[in-house]
Design a protein around this motif. Structure first.
Motif, PDB file in Angstrom:
ATOM      1  N   SER A 183      37.743 -41.843   8.705  1.00  0.00           N
ATOM      2  CA  SER A 183      36.890 -42.101   9.862  1.00  0.00           C
ATOM      3  C   SER A 183      35.921 -43.247   9.594  1.00  0.00           C
ATOM      4  N   ALA A 184      36.184 -44.004   8.554  1.00  0.00           N
ATOM      5  CA  ALA A 184      35.450 -45.230   8.240  1.00  0.00           C
ATOM      6  C   ALA A 184      36.476 -46.214   7.694  1.00  0.00           C
ATOM      7  N   SER A 227      33.156 -42.471  -0.262  1.00  0.00           N
ATOM      8  CA  SER A 227      33.722 -42.707  -1.589  1.00  0.00           C
ATOM      9  C   SER A 227      34.654 -43.912  -1.547  1.00  0.00           C
ATOM     10  N   LEU A 228      34.430 -44.829  -2.482  1.00  0.00           N
ATOM     11  CA  LEU A 228      35.262 -46.020  -2.593  1.00  0.00           C
ATOM     12  C   LEU A 228      35.823 -46.114  -4.005  1.00  0.00           C
ATOM     13  N   ILE A 229      36.980 -46.745  -4.122  1.00  0.00           N
ATOM     14  CA  ILE A 229      37.559 -47.059  -5.430  1.00  0.00           C
ATOM     15  C   ILE A 229      37.771 -48.569  -5.462  1.00  0.00           C
ATOM     16  N   TRP A 260      30.935 -67.905   4.133  1.00  0.00           N
ATOM     17  CA  TRP A 260      30.241 -67.001   5.048  1.00  0.00           C
ATOM     18  C   TRP A 260      30.943 -65.653   5.161  1.00  0.00           C
ATOM     19  N   GLN A 261      31.595 -65.209   4.083  1.00  0.00           N
ATOM     20  CA  GLN A 261      32.333 -63.944   4.133  1.00  0.00           C
ATOM     21  C   GLN A 261      31.667 -62.866   3.288  1.00  0.00           C
ATOM     22  N   GLY A 262      31.771 -61.637   3.776  1.00  0.00           N
ATOM     23  CA  GLY A 262      31.297 -60.487   3.039  1.00  0.00           C
ATOM     24  C   GLY A 262      32.180 -59.288   3.340  1.00  0.00           C
ATOM     25  N   ILE A 263      32.074 -58.264   2.503  1.00  0.00           N
ATOM     26  CA  ILE A 263      32.829 -57.026   2.689  1.00  0.00           C
ATOM     27  C   ILE A 263      31.980 -56.087   3.536  1.00  0.00           C
ATOM     28  N   TYR A 264      32.583 -55.546   4.575  1.00  0.00           N
ATOM     29  CA  TYR A 264      31.898 -54.596   5.456  1.00  0.00           C
ATOM     30  C   TYR A 264      32.402 -53.183   5.224  1.00  0.00           C
ATOM     31  N   LEU A 265      31.465 -52.228   5.218  1.00  0.00           N
ATOM     32  CA  LEU A 265      31.787 -50.838   5.492  1.00  0.00           C
ATOM     33  C   LEU A 265      31.672 -50.694   6.999  1.00  0.00           C
ATOM     34  N   CYS A 266      32.708 -50.204   7.630  1.00  0.00           N
ATOM     35  CA  CYS A 266      32.715 -49.970   9.068  1.00  0.00           C
ATOM     36  C   CYS A 266      32.565 -48.468   9.263  1.00  0.00           C
ATOM     37  N   GLU A 267      31.355 -48.036   9.558  1.00  0.00           N
ATOM     38  CA  GLU A 267      31.076 -46.613   9.731  1.00  0.00           C
ATOM     39  C   GLU A 267      31.253 -46.264  11.198  1.00  0.00           C
ATOM     40  N   HIS A 268      32.237 -45.436  11.481  1.00  0.00           N
ATOM     41  CA  HIS A 268      32.601 -45.122  12.863  1.00  0.00           C
ATOM     42  C   HIS A 268      32.065 -43.777  13.345  1.00  0.00           C
ATOM     43  N   GLY A 280      33.955 -33.210  16.927  1.00  0.00           N
ATOM     44  CA  GLY A 280      32.962 -33.978  17.669  1.00  0.00           C
ATOM     45  C   GLY A 280      33.581 -35.116  18.448  1.00  0.00           C
ATOM     46  N   SER A 281      32.838 -35.585  19.424  1.00  0.00           N
ATOM     47  CA  SER A 281      33.368 -36.619  20.322  1.00  0.00           C
ATOM     48  C   SER A 281      33.561 -37.965  19.644  1.00  0.00           C
ATOM     49  N   ASP A 282      32.935 -38.185  18.484  1.00  0.00           N
ATOM     50  CA  ASP A 282      33.102 -39.461  17.795  1.00  0.00           C
ATOM     51  C   ASP A 282      34.213 -39.434  16.752  1.00  0.00           C
ATOM     52  N   ASP A 283      34.826 -38.256  16.509  1.00  0.00           N
ATOM     53  CA  ASP A 283      35.782 -38.147  15.408  1.00  0.00           C
ATOM     54  C   ASP A 283      37.120 -38.825  15.687  1.00  0.00           C
ATOM     55  N   MET A 284      37.786 -38.481  16.766  1.00  0.00           N
ATOM     56  CA  MET A 284      39.087 -39.115  17.043  1.00  0.00           C
ATOM     57  C   MET A 284      38.938 -40.620  17.249  1.00  0.00           C
ATOM     58  N   PRO A 285      37.931 -41.081  17.998  1.00  0.00           N
ATOM     59  CA  PRO A 285      37.744 -42.531  18.081  1.00  0.00           C
ATOM     60  C   PRO A 285      37.513 -43.161  16.697  1.00  0.00           C
ATOM     61  N   ALA A 286      36.827 -42.453  15.806  1.00  0.00           N
ATOM     62  CA  ALA A 286      36.602 -42.982  14.455  1.00  0.00           C
ATOM     63  C   ALA A 286      37.924 -43.134  13.708  1.00  0.00           C
ATOM     64  N   HIS A 287      38.824 -42.160  13.842  1.00  0.00           N
ATOM     65  CA  HIS A 287      40.137 -42.266  13.196  1.00  0.00           C
ATOM     66  C   HIS A 287      40.918 -43.460  13.743  1.00  0.00           C
ATOM     67  N   LEU A 288      40.879 -43.662  15.037  1.00  0.00           N
ATOM     68  CA  LEU A 288      41.605 -44.790  15.647  1.00  0.00           C
ATOM     69  C   LEU A 288      41.026 -46.126  15.186  1.00  0.00           C
ATOM     70  N   LYS A 289      39.701 -46.245  15.190  1.00  0.00           N
ATOM     71  CA  LYS A 289      39.050 -47.481  14.745  1.00  0.00           C
ATOM     72  C   LYS A 289      39.384 -47.770  13.286  1.00  0.00           C
ATOM     73  N   ALA A 290      39.367 -46.719  12.460  1.00  0.00           N
ATOM     74  CA  ALA A 290      39.682 -46.896  11.042  1.00  0.00           C
ATOM     75  C   ALA A 290      41.125 -47.363  10.850  1.00  0.00           C
ATOM     76  N   SER A 291      42.034 -46.839  11.658  1.00  0.00           N
ATOM     77  CA  SER A 291      43.430 -47.280  11.562  1.00  0.00           C
ATOM     78  C   SER A 291      43.599 -48.721  11.995  1.00  0.00           C
ATOM     79  N   LEU A 292      42.848 -49.137  12.996  1.00  0.00           N
ATOM     80  CA  LEU A 292      42.926 -50.527  13.453  1.00  0.00           C
ATOM     81  C   LEU A 292      42.423 -51.502  12.389  1.00  0.00           C
ATOM     82  N   LEU A 293      41.363 -51.138  11.699  1.00  0.00           N
ATOM     83  CA  LEU A 293      40.770 -52.045  10.710  1.00  0.00           C
ATOM     84  C   LEU A 293      41.371 -51.902   9.322  1.00  0.00           C
ATOM     85  N   GLY A 294      41.682 -50.684   8.907  1.00  0.00           N
ATOM     86  CA  GLY A 294      42.329 -50.488   7.617  1.00  0.00           C
ATOM     87  C   GLY A 294      41.427 -49.864   6.573  1.00  0.00           C
TER      88      GLY A 294
END
Length: 140
Positions: free
Chosen positions: A47-48, A132-134, A116-124, A85-99
């Motif tokens: 979901s992120a 948790s990241l590896i 001008w590039q940086g790494i983003y955490l996309c919290e949905h 919750g209402s934000d959970d399924m949209p979070a899964h979809l957004k995470a799949s779109l971004l990777g």
């Protein structure tokens, strides 16, 4: 060839798009030992997500959030997965779109990100919790 791997936790962040490049570098100082190589950052959540984009103008991150909220709406009555919750399924979809991972070349002991590039955490999620990241880095 050398190979390094390190897991780490990001503190809970509010919903949105957050630069985490410095946290990744802090978690993996061994990148400095590699003249040429690759670095992969992987998030262990559904979901992120992660992406690479503009690191200078914070309005880019706000526009990302606006775009994804308009594109993948909450409270869609057609969603079947809604018990978290209402934000959970949209979070899964957004995470799949971004990777769930990004891969960055390493050049002369540094991530070879563009100027001008940086790494983003996309919290949905509204309350996604810590994440948790590896980080894996390999090369010569």
């Amino acid at each position: 060839m050398k190979m390094f791997q390190q897991g780490f936790q990001l503190k809970e962040k509010r919903r949105g798009f957050h630069l985490i490049t410095s946290e990744v570098l802090y978690a993996m100082p061994q990148i400095a030992e590699l003249k040429t190589g690759m670095c992969q950052v992987f998030i262990q959540h559904t979901s992120a997500s992660l992406t690479i984009n503009e690191n200078a103008d914070p309005t880019v991150r706000k526009d990302f959030e606006m775009f994804f909220n308009k594109t993948v709406k909450e409270n869609d009555p057609d969603y079947q997965h809604d018990y978290e919750g209402s934000d959970d399924m949209p979070a899964h979809l957004k995470a799949s779109l971004l990777g769930s991972s990004v891969t960055i070349p390493i050049r002369n002991g540094r991530l070879a990100l563009g100027t001008w590039q940086g790494i983003y955490l996309c919290e949905h999620r509204d309350f996604g919790g810590s994440r948790s990241l590896i980080v894996s880095a390999w090369g010569i």
